[in-house]
Design a protein around this motif. Structure first.
Motif, PDB file in Angstrom:
ATOM      1  N   GLY A 113       0.482  -1.129  -0.141  1.00  0.00           N
ATOM      2  CA  GLY A 113      -0.171  -0.168  -0.183  1.00  0.00           C
ATOM      3  C   GLY A 113       0.808   1.129  -0.274  1.00  0.00           C
ATOM      4  O   GLY A 113       1.813   1.376  -0.394  1.00  0.00           O
ATOM      5  N   GLU A 114       0.097   2.284   0.155  1.00  0.00           N
ATOM      6  CA  GLU A 114       0.565   3.683   0.831  1.00  0.00           C
ATOM      7  C   GLU A 114       1.743   3.719   1.759  1.00  0.00           C
ATOM      8  O   GLU A 114       1.094   3.964   2.367  1.00  0.00           O
ATOM      9  CB  GLU A 114      -0.228   4.776   0.208  1.00  0.00           C
ATOM     10  N   GLY A 115       3.275   3.696   1.424  1.00  0.00           N
ATOM     11  CA  GLY A 115       3.799   4.118   2.414  1.00  0.00           C
ATOM     12  C   GLY A 115       4.136   2.831   3.116  1.00  0.00           C
ATOM     13  O   GLY A 115       4.238   2.408   4.303  1.00  0.00           O
ATOM     14  N   GLY A 116       3.810   1.310   2.913  1.00  0.00           N
ATOM     15  CA  GLY A 116       3.614   0.567   3.710  1.00  0.00           C
ATOM     16  C   GLY A 116       2.815  -1.117   3.404  1.00  0.00           C
ATOM     17  O   GLY A 116       2.228  -1.072   2.213  1.00  0.00           O
ATOM     18  N   TYR A 117       2.816  -2.364   4.214  1.00  0.00           N
ATOM     19  CA  TYR A 117       2.229  -2.745   3.259  1.00  0.00           C
ATOM     20  C   TYR A 117       0.518  -3.440   4.610  1.00  0.00           C
ATOM     21  O   TYR A 117       0.329  -3.383   5.421  1.00  0.00           O
ATOM     22  CB  TYR A 117       3.168  -4.101   4.044  1.00  0.00           C
ATOM     23  N   ARG A 118       0.168  -3.078   4.015  1.00  0.00           N
ATOM     24  CA  ARG A 118      -1.642  -3.646   3.954  1.00  0.00           C
ATOM     25  C   ARG A 118      -1.614  -5.090   4.962  1.00  0.00           C
ATOM     26  O   ARG A 118      -0.668  -6.070   5.075  1.00  0.00           O
ATOM     27  CB  ARG A 118      -2.711  -3.147   3.821  1.00  0.00           C
ATOM     28  N   GLY A 119      -2.875  -4.695   5.884  1.00  0.00           N
ATOM     29  CA  GLY A 119      -3.273  -6.060   6.892  1.00  0.00           C
ATOM     30  C   GLY A 119      -3.419  -7.547   5.846  1.00  0.00           C
ATOM     31  O   GLY A 119      -3.005  -8.466   6.871  1.00  0.00           O
ATOM     32  N   GLY A 120      -3.962  -7.572   5.119  1.00  0.00           N
ATOM     33  CA  GLY A 120      -3.905  -9.250   4.198  1.00  0.00           C
ATOM     34  C   GLY A 120      -5.029  -9.462   3.478  1.00  0.00           C
ATOM     35  O   GLY A 120      -5.867  -8.738   3.202  1.00  0.00           O
ATOM     36  N   THR A 121      -6.044 -10.813   3.765  1.00  0.00           N
ATOM     37  CA  THR A 121      -6.926 -10.972   3.652  1.00  0.00           C
ATOM     38  C   THR A 121      -7.861 -11.712   4.743  1.00  0.00           C
ATOM     39  O   THR A 121      -7.347 -12.096   6.084  1.00  0.00           O
ATOM     40  CB  THR A 121      -7.400 -11.921   2.437  1.00  0.00           C
ATOM     41  N   PHE A 122      -8.961 -11.056   4.869  1.00  0.00           N
ATOM     42  CA  PHE A 122      -9.863 -11.844   5.984  1.00  0.00           C
ATOM     43  C   PHE A 122     -11.227 -12.559   5.126  1.00  0.00           C
ATOM     44  O   PHE A 122     -12.189 -11.903   4.422  1.00  0.00           O
ATOM     45  CB  PHE A 122     -10.805 -10.706   6.608  1.00  0.00           C
ATOM     46  N   GLY A 123     -11.795 -13.671   6.236  1.00  0.00           N
ATOM     47  CA  GLY A 123     -12.765 -14.218   4.928  1.00  0.00           C
ATOM     48  C   GLY A 123     -12.924 -15.773   4.362  1.00  0.00           C
ATOM     49  O   GLY A 123     -11.688 -16.618   4.457  1.00  0.00           O
ATOM     50  N   PHE A 124     -14.331 -15.988   4.018  1.00  0.00           N
ATOM     51  CA  PHE A 124     -13.835 -17.858   3.377  1.00  0.00           C
ATOM     52  C   PHE A 124     -13.790 -17.341   1.562  1.00  0.00           C
ATOM     53  O   PHE A 124     -14.186 -16.556   1.158  1.00  0.00           O
ATOM     54  CB  PHE A 124     -15.229 -18.019   3.406  1.00  0.00           C
ATOM     55  N   ASP A 125     -12.747 -18.625   1.444  1.00  0.00           N
ATOM     56  CA  ASP A 125     -13.309 -18.810   0.199  1.00  0.00           C
ATOM     57  C   ASP A 125     -13.872 -18.648  -0.233  1.00  0.00           C
ATOM     58  O   ASP A 125     -14.917 -19.550  -0.192  1.00  0.00           O
ATOM     59  CB  ASP A 125     -11.715 -20.521  -0.009  1.00  0.00           C
ATOM     60  N   PRO A 126     -14.488 -18.530  -1.582  1.00  0.00           N
ATOM     61  CA  PRO A 126     -13.096 -18.390  -2.751  1.00  0.00           C
ATOM     62  C   PRO A 126     -12.642 -16.402  -2.965  1.00  0.00           C
ATOM     63  O   PRO A 126     -12.082 -16.199  -3.548  1.00  0.00           O
ATOM     64  CB  PRO A 126     -13.450 -18.731  -3.897  1.00  0.00           C
ATOM     65  N   LYS A 127     -13.957 -15.508  -1.646  1.00  0.00           N
ATOM     66  CA  LYS A 127     -13.897 -14.237  -2.081  1.00  0.00           C
ATOM     67  C   LYS A 127     -13.416 -13.971  -0.875  1.00  0.00           C
ATOM     68  O   LYS A 127     -14.323 -13.682   0.122  1.00  0.00           O
ATOM     69  CB  LYS A 127     -14.718 -14.161  -2.924  1.00  0.00           C
ATOM     70  N   GLN A 128     -11.924 -14.058  -0.793  1.00  0.00           N
ATOM     71  CA  GLN A 128     -11.567 -13.489   0.797  1.00  0.00           C
ATOM     72  C   GLN A 128     -12.062 -11.545   0.727  1.00  0.00           C
ATOM     73  O   GLN A 128     -11.408 -10.970  -1.023  1.00  0.00           O
ATOM     74  CB  GLN A 128     -10.379 -13.237   1.487  1.00  0.00           C
ATOM     75  N   SER A 129     -11.414 -10.864   1.751  1.00  0.00           N
ATOM     76  CA  SER A 129     -12.034  -9.280   1.399  1.00  0.00           C
ATOM     77  C   SER A 129     -10.440  -9.023   2.036  1.00  0.00           C
ATOM     78  O   SER A 129      -9.629  -9.343   2.929  1.00  0.00           O
ATOM     79  CB  SER A 129     -13.248  -8.961   2.916  1.00  0.00           C
ATOM     80  N   ALA A 130     -10.028  -7.818   1.383  1.00  0.00           N
ATOM     81  CA  ALA A 130      -8.686  -7.573   1.554  1.00  0.00           C
ATOM     82  C   ALA A 130      -8.974  -6.490   2.997  1.00  0.00           C
ATOM     83  O   ALA A 130      -9.807  -5.372   3.033  1.00  0.00           O
ATOM     84  CB  ALA A 130      -8.660  -6.145   0.175  1.00  0.00           C
ATOM     85  N   ILE A 131      -7.739  -6.598   3.178  1.00  0.00           N
ATOM     86  CA  ILE A 131      -7.269  -5.876   4.525  1.00  0.00           C
ATOM     87  C   ILE A 131      -7.087  -4.409   4.516  1.00  0.00           C
ATOM     88  O   ILE A 131      -6.054  -4.100   3.710  1.00  0.00           O
ATOM     89  CB  ILE A 131      -6.756  -6.219   5.859  1.00  0.00           C
ATOM     90  N   ALA A 132      -7.904  -3.340   5.005  1.00  0.00           N
ATOM     91  CA  ALA A 132      -7.023  -1.670   4.396  1.00  0.00           C
ATOM     92  C   ALA A 132      -5.967  -0.964   5.417  1.00  0.00           C
ATOM     93  O   ALA A 132      -5.475  -0.226   4.921  1.00  0.00           O
ATOM     94  CB  ALA A 132      -7.953  -1.542   3.801  1.00  0.00           C
ATOM     95  N   TRP A 133      -6.771  -1.503   6.590  1.00  0.00           N
ATOM     96  CA  TRP A 133      -5.080  -1.392   7.299  1.00  0.00           C
ATOM     97  C   TRP A 133      -4.139  -1.716   7.299  1.00  0.00           C
ATOM     98  O   TRP A 133      -4.025  -2.593   6.635  1.00  0.00           O
ATOM     99  CB  TRP A 133      -5.950  -0.768   9.101  1.00  0.00           C
TER     100      TRP A 133
END
Length: 386
Positions: free
Chosen positions: A168-188
């Motif tokens: 992300g901008e200036g660092g690395y975001r938190g990863g992914t969360f949720g169930f397969d197959p469409k997990q959500s990207a973590i913004a913080w």
């Protein structure tokens, strides 16, 4: 090895053997039932957290038990290439405890009789950036111990996933969360995660000289530097989803890890240890956060190692000796001295109600950190503390 180190190494070895005797790949359960439980809650009963297993592989290597560490490392190698859904080289936050057989590597879960269905946990199925990085640290540790190129290849693939999926901008975001197959990207963005990424990137750059490793290190390190609050001499926990630095809660690990993990950390960063002593310390060690409602065994072991890095070995030995009183009948250390320990954090990425707790259960991760502290082994660098 001294007495605590020998005992803790033996406990970790016994945990691996109790899970699956032999020599094949294995994931080790993170928790055992507390003294007043007959069984773990369903969401933990089959769970081997990636972070705990990575720490255990590193600690066993430090113990000189590379064969058992190799079993966990081989489980990681399988997980990277045999995910049940994804082919992008990610690591899940948890896997099903036990031997790893052929085919897709199993995730934790339980039968929900009330609803007549198989249930899984959205966090455990996800991929937190820090956990992916810790798996890479374990594989890099094993690569340096045994020279196997597949460990290095897998660690590079995990770092590539972090760079491609979480940058992300200036660092690395938190990863992914949720169930397969469409997990959500973590913004913080998490300060802890960026510390982990910086450690992996620096290690990879040291081994390979690749420019991508230096660039990843610079990005993650810049975020950690941004999170340092010089007025109080402390590190902030990370950012909000919108990208603004968050003032709280005050947590222990981000006060210790930056200057343990980042080789060119400014001397000023070590003021965070004094801040932790002032704001997070409790009788016999440290809490997870600043509410001081109990002793966090894992974090107190982290602090013991931090004292060794800071040139205070007597304080480190004192903490480790005190933690040995928290051993369970299995040999594993309890996660906390208290029946329940708050963290001030929520399990859901966007959660506003703090619902992440530690309980007085025998904990693999706490035991691994204590072993690292007793041995004076820095898991971020793969080196013993001078």
């Amino acid at each position: 090895m001294d007495g605590p180190a020998t005992s803790l190494c033996a406990s970790l070895a016994a945990a691996v053997d109790a899970t699956a005797p032999g020599s094949g790949p294995v994931f080790v359960a993170s928790y055992r039932p507390s003294d007043d439980e007959t069984a773990l809650p369903p969401a933990l009963a089959t769970t081997a957290f990636t972070y705990d297993n990575a720490l255990t592989a590193i600690a066993l290597t430090a113990c000189g038990d590379v064969a058992r560490a190799r079993r966990i490392g081989d489980a990681f190698l399988a997980a990277v290439v045999r995910d049940r859904t994804f082919t992008d080289g990610r690591m899940r936050n948890a896997y099903r405890a036990g031997p790893v057989g052929p085919g897709p590597v199993l995730l934790p879960g339980w039968w929900d009789g009330a609803h007549g269905r198989w249930a899984e946990d959205a966090y455990q199925d996800g991929s937190a950036t820090g956990n992916v990085a810790w798996a890479a640290l374990a594989l890099l540790t094993l690569h340096e111990a045994s020279g196997r190129p597949d460990d290095l290849t897998a660690a590079r693939r995990l770092m590539a996933w972090i760079a491609e999926r979480t940058q992300g901008e200036g660092g690395y975001r938190g990863g992914t969360f949720g169930f397969d197959p469409k997990q959500s990207a973590i913004a913080w963005m998490s300060t802890e995660h960026n510390i982990d990424v910086a450690a992996v990137a620096a290690w990879l750059h040291r081994l390979t000289g690749a420019a991508a490793g230096k660039a990843a290190f610079d990005r993650a390190r810049a975020f950690v530097a941004r999170a340092f609050e010089p007025r109080e001499g402390r590190f902030l926990i990370g950012t909000t989803p919108a990208g603004a630095l968050s003032p709280g809660p005050v947590v222990l690990d981000v006060q210790l890890w930056p200057w343990m993990a980042i080789g060119d950390a400014p001397a000023d960063w070590r003021r965070a240890l004094v801040f932790a002593e002032d704001r997070i310390a409790v009788d016999g060690g440290f809490d997870f956060d600043g509410d001081r409602d109990g002793l966090w065994v894992e974090g107190s072991a982290q602090a013991a190692l931090a004292y060794r890095v800071a040139g205070q070995p007597a304080r480190a030995r004192e903490l480790v000796a005190g933690l040995m009183a928290e051993r369970s009948a299995s040999g594993l250390l309890y996660a906390t001295r208290n029946a329940r320990l708050t963290t001030g954090l929520a399990v859901e990425p966007e959660g506003t109600v703090p619902d992440f707790f530690y309980f007085r259960r025998p904990h693999l991760g706490a035991t691994a950190w204590a072993a690292l502290a007793a041995l004076g082994w820095n898991p971020f660098t793969g080196r013993r503390v001078e």
